[in-house]
Design a protein around this motif. Sequence first.
Motif, PDB file in Angstrom:
ATOM      1  N   ILE A 219       0.865  -1.255  -0.018  1.00 23.59           N
ATOM      2  CA  ILE A 219       0.183   0.061  -0.087  1.00 23.59           C
ATOM      3  C   ILE A 219       0.935   1.350   0.148  1.00 23.59           C
ATOM      4  CG2 ILE A 219      -1.600   1.306   1.667  1.00 23.59           C
ATOM      5  CD1 ILE A 219      -2.950  -1.221   2.143  1.00 23.59           C
TER       6      ILE A 219
ATOM      7  N   TRP B 286      -1.970  -0.004  10.406  1.00 20.47           N
ATOM      8  CA  TRP B 286      -2.593   1.170   9.839  1.00 20.47           C
ATOM      9  C   TRP B 286      -2.546   2.430  10.434  1.00 20.47           C
ATOM     10  CZ3 TRP B 286      -7.454   3.097  12.016  1.00 20.47           C
ATOM     11  CH2 TRP B 286      -7.940   3.967  11.382  1.00 20.47           C
TER      12      TRP B 286
ATOM     13  N   PHE C 237      -7.440   4.656  -0.396  1.00 18.34           N
ATOM     14  CA  PHE C 237      -7.409   3.244  -0.088  1.00 18.34           C
ATOM     15  C   PHE C 237      -8.191   2.703   1.098  1.00 18.34           C
ATOM     16  CE2 PHE C 237      -2.987   3.557  -1.898  1.00 18.34           C
ATOM     17  CZ  PHE C 237      -2.845   2.250  -2.433  1.00 18.34           C
TER      18      PHE C 237
ATOM     19  N   ILE D  18      -5.663   6.510   3.825  1.00 20.29           N
ATOM     20  CA  ILE D  18      -5.922   5.261   3.970  1.00 20.29           C
ATOM     21  C   ILE D  18      -6.905   4.907   5.192  1.00 20.29           C
ATOM     22  CG2 ILE D  18      -4.495   3.228   4.399  1.00 20.29           C
ATOM     23  CD1 ILE D  18      -2.051   4.513   3.275  1.00 20.29           C
TER      24      ILE D  18
ATOM     25  N   GLU E 184       0.324   9.068   5.639  1.00 17.45           N
ATOM     26  CA  GLU E 184      -0.548   9.231   4.208  1.00 17.45           C
ATOM     27  C   GLU E 184      -0.118  10.300   3.492  1.00 17.45           C
ATOM     28  OE1 GLU E 184      -4.496  10.169   5.527  1.00 17.45           O
ATOM     29  OE2 GLU E 184      -4.856   8.199   6.366  1.00 17.45           O
TER      30      GLU E 184
END
Length: 597
Positions: A114, A151, A132, A162, A156
């Motif tokens: 990612i 996460w 995302f 995201i 970002e």
Amino acid sequence: MKKPEATLLTLRWLFLGLVLATTAAGMSRLWNLLRIDGMSLLEGLYLVLVAILFTWISASFWLAALGAYASWRGIADSTLRWPDRRSMTTPPRARTALLCPVRNEETRRIVAGIETIAASIREAGEGDYFDFFILSDSNDPERILAETMSWQDMQEGDGPHIYYRHREDNSGKKAGNIAEFCRNWGAHYDYMVVLDADSLMTGETLASLVALMEENPRAALIQVAPQLVGRDSLFARIQQFSSSVYGPLYATGLSLLQGPGGNYWGHNAIIRIQPFMEHCGLPELKGRAPLGGEILSHDFVEAALLRRAGWRLHLVTELTGSYEEPPPTLIDHLIRDRRWCQGNLQHMQLIFGQGFTTESRGHFLNGVMSYLSSPLWFAMLIVSVFVIVDQPDIAPVTYVGRYPVLALGTSHVFDFVALVAAMVLLLYGPKLFALALLLKDREARKAHGGGIRASLSVLLEAIFSTLLAPISMLSQSAFVVRILMGETQGWGAQFRDERRVRTLTIARAFWVHTLIGLCAGAAIYVFLPGTIWWFTPLLVGPILSIPLVRLTSSVNAGIAARRLGLFLSPSETGRIPIAEALRARLEAPAALGQLQK
């Protein structure tokens, strides 16, 4: 000048004519061999099996030939309208969601993928137009914790944003996961791109896909053919080389042949969300699992539903920048194959489904045959032995119309050799087409290690594929038989990381293949000693399956081949920067320090 639809129809009829003519020519030779003393029931069965399989390999050959011709002449799908260059590089106004459905996957690889894609999008200056979504269906508490913490640690930057969502209820599996996203957030986006856990796409390619969708308002889905990258085992490097050298031929041929009647491969494709939400609700198949119930291979079905509703689906081969990772070993490849086999065999119910287009029925049939062909090959080989045993010792003859006449003693040898030569040409011809195109292109030669090394790699790949094909045939035949007998299997997480497979594990998985090869070889040597050399290429692979799988599973063997300049692909010669960026992230101390679950 012909309209694109008329050109497409002409091309399809030409393709069908070539396939049928090739099959008819091959079967006429076999007919001459079998009808000398009348056609027995066993010989009739043999003729039918060979005809089916000859048609199958003929279609593959002519598809590659079409792709080679189109690549050589620079011909592309004329039913897809391309925007001008300014539109391809201008940030799109439409908003696109990048979906990452995961279930108990390795978090480190998900995060690295990612972040690498996000960095490429930012580099292209388009971070404001993509978001995302990590859509987790994981049920392992440690995995869930690792996903959540990773996460929260993601950077970002200036976009894309995201988001992370964990779903307690795994209903519908991956298809249900995507459907829930569409219900909750789909209205906020024009398009979505579904990514696998090992997918990799460049920001430039993603922006180009959005521009293509904007230029073609009747297109519901545009699939990009992903190349295989990122592995070091010998097995994986052979697959990556094959994907880079042979894959474009088949993809180009398929793109031309299907036009707007394309298919969906489940990932690395852009989808128009509104028609997907309106038409892609999946039904349950009649009967119980494994062939009934919940649809497993949902991507083919979603494509067919969109096509039935009148939407266009395209496969583009002009865009690069779409990648995925291959299974690291033959064992992992076959584990994945077992799941796909069950999903594809379910499509037998849908081939004659109401309202589906001819192209969609062809995609269903192709998916079914990709697995049914293995037991058909196995059955054909067994029947061929009995046909040979049953052949009488009679004078060689040929035919004038319906009447047999005496001929030279080489008449039947010629028919047999011509049939075998035709099958060899159909099986290995596409590799020669691909090599010719590679040698023609200076940059392609350099990307694959130079003309001599690339040619040697093609030769070695042909040898390895010849040895491994009978092993896969036996495994897939067992899969089909077990599924038809009612054995079902879940759709769990795929093992993606490279590992050292123990010899005992390999022996447990392939001792049956070895036993079948030894018993078949011994029986042929005793009862048909004159034919043993014809069967040797099919017997060597299964007999040596354990050491072969051990060799190809080895990372050290893969690295040694790379040092010799064998099986080189553009990702290993610096031609794919995003693949290098991903590898750097995975090898960086910060990445190694993250949670490994």
